[in-house]
Design an enzyme around this catalytic site. Structure first.
Site, PDB file in Angstrom:
ATOM      1  N   CYS A   1      -6.965  -5.097   2.958  1.00 12.70           N
ATOM      2  CA  CYS A   1      -8.178  -5.328   2.196  1.00 12.70           C
ATOM      3  C   CYS A   1      -8.356  -4.225   1.162  1.00 12.70           C
ATOM      4  CB  CYS A   1      -9.403  -5.428   3.091  1.00 12.70           C
ATOM      5  SG  CYS A   1     -10.199  -3.888   3.473  1.00 12.70           S
TER       6      CYS A   1
ATOM      7  N   ARG B   1      -2.934  -6.825  -1.665  1.00 17.37           N
ATOM      8  CA  ARG B   1      -3.019  -6.132  -0.392  1.00 17.37           C
ATOM      9  C   ARG B   1      -3.307  -7.095   0.765  1.00 17.37           C
ATOM     10  NH1 ARG B   1      -4.143  -0.572  -0.931  1.00 17.37           N
ATOM     11  NH2 ARG B   1      -5.436  -0.581   0.915  1.00 17.37           N
TER      12      ARG B   1
ATOM     13  N   TRP C   1     -10.140  -8.087   5.141  1.00 14.04           N
ATOM     14  CA  TRP C   1      -9.128  -8.542   6.093  1.00 14.04           C
ATOM     15  C   TRP C   1      -9.784  -8.367   7.460  1.00 14.04           C
ATOM     16  CZ3 TRP C   1      -5.960  -6.937  10.136  1.00 14.04           C
ATOM     17  CH2 TRP C   1      -4.806  -7.716  10.362  1.00 14.04           C
TER      18      TRP C   1
ATOM     19  N   ASN D   1     -13.666  -0.328   4.448  1.00 15.94           N
ATOM     20  CA  ASN D   1     -12.312  -0.667   4.875  1.00 15.94           C
ATOM     21  C   ASN D   1     -12.016   0.183   6.112  1.00 15.94           C
ATOM     22  OD1 ASN D   1      -9.033   0.174   3.565  1.00 15.94           O
ATOM     23  ND2 ASN D   1      -9.614  -1.302   5.094  1.00 15.94           N
ATOM     24  N   GLY D   2     -11.660  -0.478   7.202  1.00 17.72           N
ATOM     25  CA  GLY D   2     -11.357   0.270   8.416  1.00 17.72           C
ATOM     26  C   GLY D   2     -12.011  -0.361   9.623  1.00 17.72           C
TER      27      GLY D   2
ATOM     28  N   GLU E   1      16.894  -5.859   8.443  1.00 17.41           N
ATOM     29  CA  GLU E   1      16.082  -5.950   7.235  1.00 17.41           C
ATOM     30  C   GLU E   1      16.223  -7.341   6.589  1.00 17.41           C
ATOM     31  OE1 GLU E   1      13.721  -4.529   5.987  1.00 17.41           O
ATOM     32  OE2 GLU E   1      13.701  -5.007   3.869  1.00 17.41           O
TER      33      GLU E   1
ATOM     34  N   LYS F   1      13.096  -9.828   5.957  1.00 12.33           N
ATOM     35  CA  LYS F   1      12.752 -10.376   4.635  1.00 12.33           C
ATOM     36  C   LYS F   1      12.644 -11.891   4.714  1.00 12.33           C
ATOM     37  CE  LYS F   1      11.618  -7.713   3.127  1.00 12.33           C
ATOM     38  NZ  LYS F   1      11.356  -6.332   3.188  1.00 12.33           N
TER      39      LYS F   1
ATOM     40  N   GLU G   1       9.527 -13.089   6.801  1.00  7.58           N
ATOM     41  CA  GLU G   1       8.184 -12.824   6.280  1.00  7.58           C
ATOM     42  C   GLU G   1       7.836 -13.676   5.066  1.00  7.58           C
ATOM     43  OE1 GLU G   1       7.350  -8.682   5.221  1.00  7.58           O
ATOM     44  OE2 GLU G   1       9.368  -8.424   4.464  1.00  7.58           O
TER      45      GLU G   1
ATOM     46  N   HIS H   1      25.589 -10.886  24.457  1.00  8.00           N
ATOM     47  CA  HIS H   1      24.724 -10.450  25.563  1.00  8.00           C
ATOM     48  C   HIS H   1      23.414 -11.229  25.601  1.00  8.00           C
ATOM     49  CE1 HIS H   1      27.411  -7.182  26.572  1.00  8.00           C
ATOM     50  NE2 HIS H   1      27.483  -6.890  25.283  1.00  8.00           N
TER      51      HIS H   1
ATOM     52  N   LYS I   1      -0.300  -5.754   2.543  1.00  8.23           N
ATOM     53  CA  LYS I   1       0.671  -4.818   1.984  1.00  8.23           C
ATOM     54  C   LYS I   1       0.622  -3.460   2.657  1.00  8.23           C
ATOM     55  CE  LYS I   1       3.747  -3.308  -0.876  1.00  8.23           C
ATOM     56  NZ  LYS I   1       5.128  -3.666  -0.486  1.00  8.23           N
TER      57      LYS I   1
HETATM   58  N1  GLU Z   1     -13.782  -3.964  10.138  1.00  5.21           N
HETATM   59  C1  GLU Z   1     -14.378  -4.504   8.974  1.00  5.21           C
HETATM   60  C2  GLU Z   1     -14.620  -6.002   9.122  1.00  5.21           C
HETATM   61  O1  GLU Z   1     -14.061  -6.659   9.935  1.00  5.21           O
HETATM   62  C3  GLU Z   1     -13.614  -4.207   7.706  1.00  5.21           C
HETATM   63  C4  GLU Z   1     -12.319  -4.927   7.660  1.00  5.21           C
HETATM   64  C5  GLU Z   1     -11.532  -4.546   6.447  1.00  5.21           C
HETATM   65  O2  GLU Z   1     -11.010  -3.396   6.414  1.00  5.21           O
HETATM   66  O3  GLU Z   1     -11.409  -5.416   5.567  1.00  5.21           O
HETATM   67  O4  GLU Z   1     -15.404  -6.529   8.406  1.00  5.21           O
END
Ligand code: GLU
Length: 590
Positions: A2, A27, A71, A97-98, A463, A467, A470, A486, A585
């Site tokens: 995010c 991202r 996200w 974010n977090g 790798e 690739k 994903e 094996h 990302k």
């Molecule tokens: N933990 C927050 C949420 O779920 C932020 C998520 C994020 O980093 O986008 O809203």
């Protein structure tokens, strides 16, 4: 994962915020939103792409604002869970974010104190905490609120009537873009490149007060200076430049990336203090694609330096106590923000282990934790699937190993010649991709594939498989060729193609034997082999012919061919190549 953005200046904030969000789409996100103040805060957010939000939202006037691509970690992607989040009064808006680990407890307390919540997110406690502590000084309220919070965050706080944005970070990325009578905030540099190439980086625990005319950084109430950096990336670096996808553009940039990354170190005679120290063994930590670079590094460094090297996934290292006596550590991370890497680096530094980080992003969190930083010169990598950053990491590992090599002078001289030829060899692969495109079309019809390699090309098999899976969503497994019997043999048959990497080194004969074994089970074989290899022509169903060269550098050439194979396979299958589903990302959560 995010992204957050902020703007304050003398222009309308709304279009600038939306443009910055669009630049950060790569991202990965599930919903987005902005808040702008022109005396009172107006929020617009939804489970939409940024483009869709842009075209459907009303015009909101105001010279300061914040934005977010989410996200979801707490609560489904929904309109109400999308950021920004507000306090009860609607006068304080926050993007985050977090992850706030103790949000349940904080929420219960706040509810008991009369605050009402509308979302399921952890984030929503932040504006309410700020509201609780606000008595006229916004930055103090933010600082006090953050003392209650456990977890990771990069936040921007917008208050309806304050001519400033307050920013803070802990274990999540955040940069301040410095403009002329305007300032910007973002999770990363590409978001602000349209407006400025000057940036400040905050330390964990700093509070930034960002106004139109100035930026003040404080720590524990005391003002601190944070150096301004000039960003070397250009707007064009972060644009597609006529290619259909960022991934294809980034694959094609690799000859330049190899030259630039090598040029940096060979010309400047750079030295790595870690290697100068008297270490008895080396620990390399990494995640994802960087982990595969680390595995190649193990082969090269053990070969040339004659010291034991172990490679660990950072996410695993965080949960046991490795024995580290006499060990130096090397961390590899494209973004420099990967949460697992940062945690592992802190753990190692905490027990006195020197850590050299190889990263692509100047000023990233990893560079501030490390005892020394070596930058790759890949430029911004927008495609979620890493390509050029991997090659650049390999170049640094070759450079480190060659600079501190115990190999004889003649072998080294051969290697210097070999490495100088690499940009041209990679260019040859890029210029002759007809056979790769044909094989990709063929591969696109299958749902499973194996990649096999031996020795220094075993990590390249991993790798290649990563690739392919994903971006094309074909289930692919990388396997050491000798390991097939094996277990994986149980799966082999005519409906599972095997992509075999054949190198002209001491693994060659064993590899041919493995291919024969695969053929005996009826599985189709696509081989990657050097030009002039007649044996392989007899054995494989199709051959991707690659330029000859010193086998120690074959991982680079093979990787580029496998990147193209994955790319064209995904294209045949109509996949969203630059933004694969469920992936982000920069993996800033654990
Ligand atoms: N933990 C927050 C949420 O779920 C932020 C998520 C994020 O980093 O986008 O809203």
């Amino acid at each position: 994962m995010c992204g957050i953005v902020g703007y304050i200046g003398d222009k309308q904030a709304q279009p600038i915020l939306l443009n910055c969000l669009a630049r950060m789409e790569y991202r990965g996100y599930d919903s987005c939103g902005i808040a702008v103040t022109g005396g009172s805060i107006k929020v617009c957010k939804d489970v939409k792409r940024v483009q869709e939000l842009t075209t459907t939202m009303p015009r909101i006037g105001g010279l300061a604002g914040i934005g977010h691509t989410r996200w979801a970690t707490h609560g489904e992607p929904s309109q109400v869970n999308a950021h920004p989040h507000l306090d009860c009064s609607g006068n304080i808006a926050v993007v985050h974010n977090g992850v706030i680990n103790n949000f349940q407890k904080l929420k219960q307390q706040l509810v008991a104190e009369g605050h009402s919540f509308v979302s399921q997110t952890d984030t929503e406690v932040i504006p309410h905490l700020i509201e609780k502590y606000y008595d006229g000084n916004l930055e103090e309220a933010v600082e006090t609120a953050l003392r209650d919070v456990e977890g990771s965050y990069a936040i921007i706080v917008l208050a309806a009537k304050e001519p400033k944005l307050i920013v803070a970070r802990k274990d999540s990325p955040l940069i301040i873009g410095v403009g002329d009578r305007e300032n910007f905030i973002a999770s990363d540099v590409p978001a602000v490149l349209d407006y400025t190439n000057r940036a400040l980086y905050l330390e964990d625990g700093d509070i930034g007060i960002v106004a139109k005319d100035g930026i003040v950084v404080k720590r524990g109430g005391t003002r601190v200076e944070r150096e301004e950096h000039r960003i070397l990336w250009s707007v064009e670096d972060a644009q597609k430049g006529g290619y259909e996808h960022f991934m294809l553009k980034e694959i094609h940039e690799q000859p330049r990336v190899i030259r630039d990354t090598l040029g940096d170190y060979t010309q400047q005679n750079g030295s790595a203090s870690l290697m100068d120290a008297d270490i008895k063994s080396l620990l390399i930590l990494a995640c994802g694609t960087s982990y595969h670079a680390a595995l190649v590094g193990k082969y090269i460094i053990e070969d040339l330096l004659n010291i034991p090297v172990r490679v660990e996934l950072a996410s695993e290292l965080n949960y046991w106590a490795p024995s580290l006596a006499g060990t130096g550590a090397l961390a590899i991370t494209q973004s420099g923000e990967t949460a697992d890497i940062l945690k592992a680096m802190k753990k190692l530094r905490g027990v006195g282990c020197p850590v050299l980080v190889i990263t692509n992003v100047v000023g990233s969190s990893a560079s501030r934790i490390a005892s020394q930083t070596v930058y790759t010169r890949a430029g911004p990598e927008i495609s979620v699937a890493a390509t050029k950053s991997f090659t650049a990491q390999l170049m640094v590992l070759y450079w480190l190993a060659m600079s501190y090599s115990k190999a004889d002078a003649r072998r080294l001289a051969d290697m210097v010649m070999g490495i100088r030829q690499l940009p041209n060899k990679v260019q040859q692969v890029l210029d002759n991709k007809d056979e790769i495109i044909k094989s990709a079309k063929y591969l696109a019809g299958y749902e499973n594939a194996f990649f096999i390699g031996r020795g220094i090309n075993f990590p390249i098999a991993l790798e290649g498989a990563l690739k392919l899976k994903e971006i094309s969503y074909i289930h692919a497994e990388g396997c050491a060729a000798g390991e097939l019997k094996h277990g994986p043999f149980a799966l082999l048959g005519e409906d599972i193609p095997v992509i075999a990497i054949v190198a002209q080194d001491n693994t060659y004969e064993a590899m041919l034997t493995n291919i024969r074994e695969v053929k005996a089970r009826g599985a189709p074989v696509i081989a990657l082999a050097e030009e002039g290899d007649k044996d392989i022509d007899q054995l494989a169903d199709s051959v991707l012919t690659l330029p000859k060269g010193d086998a120690i550098f074959s991982p680079v050439v093979n990787t580029v061919a496998l990147q193209l194979l994955a790319y064209y396979t995904a294209r045949h299958r109509g996949c969203p190549i630059d933004t694969p589903r469920n992936l982000a990302k920069s993996v800033t959560v654990e």
